[in-house]
Design a protein around this motif. Structure first.
Motif, short mmCIF file in Angstrom:
data_model
loop_
_atom_site.label_atom_id
_atom_site.label_comp_id
_atom_site.label_asym_id
_atom_site.label_seq_id
_atom_site.Cartn_x
_atom_site.Cartn_y
_atom_site.Cartn_z
N THR A 274 0.85 -1.18 0.00
CA THR A 274 0.00 0.00 0.00
C THR A 274 0.90 1.23 0.00
N LEU A 275 0.60 2.19 -0.86
CA LEU A 275 1.40 3.40 -0.99
C LEU A 275 0.54 4.62 -0.67
N VAL A 276 0.99 5.40 0.31
CA VAL A 276 0.35 6.67 0.65
C VAL A 276 1.29 7.78 0.20
N HIS A 277 0.78 8.67 -0.61
CA HIS A 277 1.59 9.75 -1.18
C HIS A 277 0.92 11.07 -0.85
N VAL A 278 1.68 12.01 -0.28
CA VAL A 278 1.12 13.28 0.16
C VAL A 278 1.24 14.31 -0.96
N SER A 279 0.11 14.90 -1.29
CA SER A 279 0.03 15.87 -2.38
C SER A 279 -0.29 17.26 -1.82
N THR A 280 -0.60 18.18 -2.70
CA THR A 280 -0.71 19.60 -2.32
C THR A 280 -1.78 20.33 -3.12
N ASP A 281 -2.26 21.42 -2.56
CA ASP A 281 -3.20 22.29 -3.27
C ASP A 281 -2.54 22.96 -4.46
N TYR A 282 -1.21 22.98 -4.53
CA TYR A 282 -0.51 23.64 -5.62
C TYR A 282 -0.63 22.90 -6.96
N VAL A 283 -1.27 21.74 -6.97
CA VAL A 283 -1.53 21.09 -8.26
C VAL A 283 -2.67 21.79 -9.00
N PHE A 284 -3.30 22.77 -8.36
CA PHE A 284 -4.39 23.54 -8.97
C PHE A 284 -3.97 25.00 -9.13
N ASP A 285 -4.65 25.69 -10.04
CA ASP A 285 -4.32 27.10 -10.29
C ASP A 285 -5.01 28.05 -9.32
N GLY A 286 -5.94 27.55 -8.49
CA GLY A 286 -6.59 28.40 -7.51
C GLY A 286 -7.75 29.21 -8.04
N VAL A 287 -8.21 28.91 -9.25
CA VAL A 287 -9.36 29.63 -9.79
C VAL A 287 -10.64 29.22 -9.07
N GLU A 288 -10.80 27.91 -8.82
CA GLU A 288 -11.97 27.45 -8.09
C GLU A 288 -11.86 27.87 -6.62
N ILE A 289 -13.00 28.22 -6.03
CA ILE A 289 -13.00 28.67 -4.63
C ILE A 289 -12.62 27.52 -3.70
N GLU A 290 -13.14 26.31 -4.00
CA GLU A 290 -12.80 25.11 -3.25
C GLU A 290 -12.42 24.01 -4.24
N HIS A 291 -11.51 23.16 -3.82
CA HIS A 291 -11.00 22.13 -4.71
C HIS A 291 -11.49 20.75 -4.27
N THR A 292 -12.05 20.02 -5.22
CA THR A 292 -12.52 18.66 -4.96
C THR A 292 -11.40 17.67 -5.27
N THR A 293 -11.63 16.40 -4.91
CA THR A 293 -10.59 15.39 -5.13
C THR A 293 -10.45 15.02 -6.59
N ASP A 294 -11.44 15.33 -7.41
CA ASP A 294 -11.38 14.93 -8.82
C ASP A 294 -11.18 16.12 -9.77
N GLU A 295 -10.80 17.27 -9.25
CA GLU A 295 -10.56 18.43 -10.10
C GLU A 295 -9.36 18.17 -11.01
N THR A 296 -9.44 18.65 -12.22
CA THR A 296 -8.35 18.50 -13.19
C THR A 296 -7.14 19.33 -12.77
N PHE A 297 -5.96 18.75 -12.90
CA PHE A 297 -4.74 19.46 -12.53
C PHE A 297 -4.55 20.70 -13.41
N SER A 298 -4.06 21.78 -12.77
CA SER A 298 -3.78 23.02 -13.51
C SER A 298 -2.70 23.83 -12.77
N PRO A 299 -1.53 23.23 -12.51
CA PRO A 299 -0.51 23.90 -11.70
C PRO A 299 0.03 25.16 -12.36
N LEU A 300 0.41 26.11 -11.52
CA LEU A 300 0.92 27.38 -12.02
C LEU A 300 2.44 27.40 -12.13
N GLY A 301 3.12 26.63 -11.29
CA GLY A 301 4.58 26.69 -11.25
C GLY A 301 5.22 25.32 -11.27
#
Length: 437
Positions: A274-301
């Motif tokens: 079993t693999l647990v991998h810690v991710s971040t809100d930075y995989v999103f561009d922050g346009v959406e007010i809240e981010h769901t688990t299935d939102e499409t990736f849109s990183p800025l940097g």
């Protein structure tokens, strides 16, 4: 003929199966192993890699009692077998015994650490077994004497007339058996804020710092003994958001956040972990007010892009959890500690007020990961942060100043553009709040 069924037993994880046998004047047929149907009925998806067959010419042939370092699925091709299983795993069920007769119409799933023994009840008996690790001469077995008085197995054919091996007759009694220890959790990046919190919460885990285990180095995986590990929690990450935009930082971010995730996923697949991998809100561009688990990736940097790539790599492992979090605060350098230091030195900082999210205390994040594992939640992606309303960095800074006994008005709000003027800063999402439903 009975229907396919899976039954629990007195030993946790030892499962007894009813197998439908279809017969006519030509003989019989059965589905001996059917992954989809059996897993749906509760059999673990244990990933067999080797199939072995044991043929025994005479009635009374007795083998065991052996606890093997893998899971085992046993069935009979012809003849009948008396099976005996003893729990030799460390814990309150140590020494528990289950016996069951197996013919073509039955099978047994034996988890790692449960010792098994078989006595043939007919001549020309053959039984087969699937295991989820390749046989190795270096494998560590745990043994129990066939005649142990404590477990007192009632053998249909007395041992003094049964066919046994000299080795089996010389195995230790239960009082002298070292219990089989459970597989352990490996925590990578144990020197960081989350890694330290996990090590406190999981005192039996193998907690390795990045200096002790470099997650991006293939040689580290090749030299590590994975036989006693069942779960990896990857708390290692390159988190220098601004430095990731530099030439060397870009390489380091991709090496640790993306390439390492590929090595981890490959290892999880190869060793059924079993693999647990810690991710971040930075995989999103922050346009959406809240981010769901299935939102499409849109990183800025670069940092966000490398973490998004790591998330995709980890998803290849069948038994994976991507735990997405934001704004971690724990035992180490972090925003709250920086603001506290400034307050104690009477520094009046300018703090951005247009980046909004939730703090995540490292202890909360560690507890969330442990809860997901203990409850055996469905594999996939989970958002885990601390609770409360979303706030800006400015609002958090003012609260830190107030708790330090300083005037919150010492903290001045500025926009992201104002704060970044003349600085080489990476782009950051304006909205980092992760939905927790």
């Amino acid at each position: 003929m009975s229907g396919l069924a899976v039954h629990e037993s007195a030993i946790d994880g030892l499962l007894l199966l009813d197998l439908p046998v279809h017969g006519d004047n030509r003989g019989w047929f059965k589905e001996n192993w059917q992954r989809e149907k059996m897993v749906a009925l509760g059999l673990p998806d244990f990933g067999p890699v080797q199939n072995n067959v044991s043929f025994n010419a005479t009635r009374g042939t007795t083998r065991g009692i052996h606890a093997e370092p893998w899971d085992k699925y046993v069935s009979v091709a012809t003849g009948r077998v008396f099976g005996a299983w003893v729990d030799l795993r460390k814990g309150p069920s140590f020494g528990t015994v289950v016996t069951h007769e197996i013919g073509p119409e039955a099978a047994v799933f034996v988890p790692r650490g449960v010792a098994n023994a078989f006595q043939t009840l007919e001549d020309d008996t053959a039984y087969s077994y699937l295991v989820n690790a390749h046989w190795s001469a270096d494998a560590r077995y745990t043994f129990l004497n066939l005649a142990d008085e404590t477990v007192a197995i009632d053998w249909p054919i007395p041992l003094d007339v049964a066919e046994t091996s000299q080795k089996d007759r010389e195995h230790p009694r239960l009082a002298d058996v070292d219990p089989v220890a459970p597989r352990r959790t490996l925590v990578t990046g144990a020197g960081g804020q989350l890694g330290r919190a996990l090590a406190r919460l999981l005192p039996d885990a193998i907690a390795l710092t990045s200096a002790e285990f470099d997650v991006a180095d293939p040689a580290a995986y090749a030299s590590f003994d994975w036989s006693d590990v069942d779960t990896i929690i990857n708390a290692a990450a390159y988190t220098k958001v601004d430095e990731a935009e530099t030439e060397q930082g870009r390489r380091d971010a991709w090496r640790v956040n993306a390439h390492a995730a590929t090595h981890l996923a490959r290892t999880a697949v190869e060793h059924d972990l079993t693999l647990v991998h810690v991710s971040t809100d930075y995989v999103f561009d922050g346009v959406e007010i809240e981010h769901t688990t299935d939102e499409t990736f849109s990183p800025l940097g670069v940092y966000g892009a490398s973490k998004a790539a790591g998330d995709l790599a980890v998803a290849v492992a069948p038994r994976h959890y991507v735990v997405r979090t934001s704004w971690v605060v724990g035992d180490g350098p972090n925003f709250v500690r920086t603001m506290r230091s400034l307050a104690e030195r009477d520094v009046a900082p300018a703090v951005v007020d247009d980046q909004v999210g939730r703090l995540t205390y490292a202890d909360d994040l560690a507890a969330g990961i442990v809860e997901i594992l203990r409850e055996r939640r469905p594999y996939g992606t989970y958002n885990v942060t601390s609770g409360g309303p979303a706030r800006s960095w400015f609002e958090i800074a003012r609260e830190v100043y107030a708790e330090a006994g300083k005037d919150p008005a010492m903290v001045t709000p500025v926009s992201t553009e104002q704060y970044g003027a003349g600085k080489s800063l990476a782009p950051r999402p304006r909205h980092s709040t992760l939905r927790l439903d």
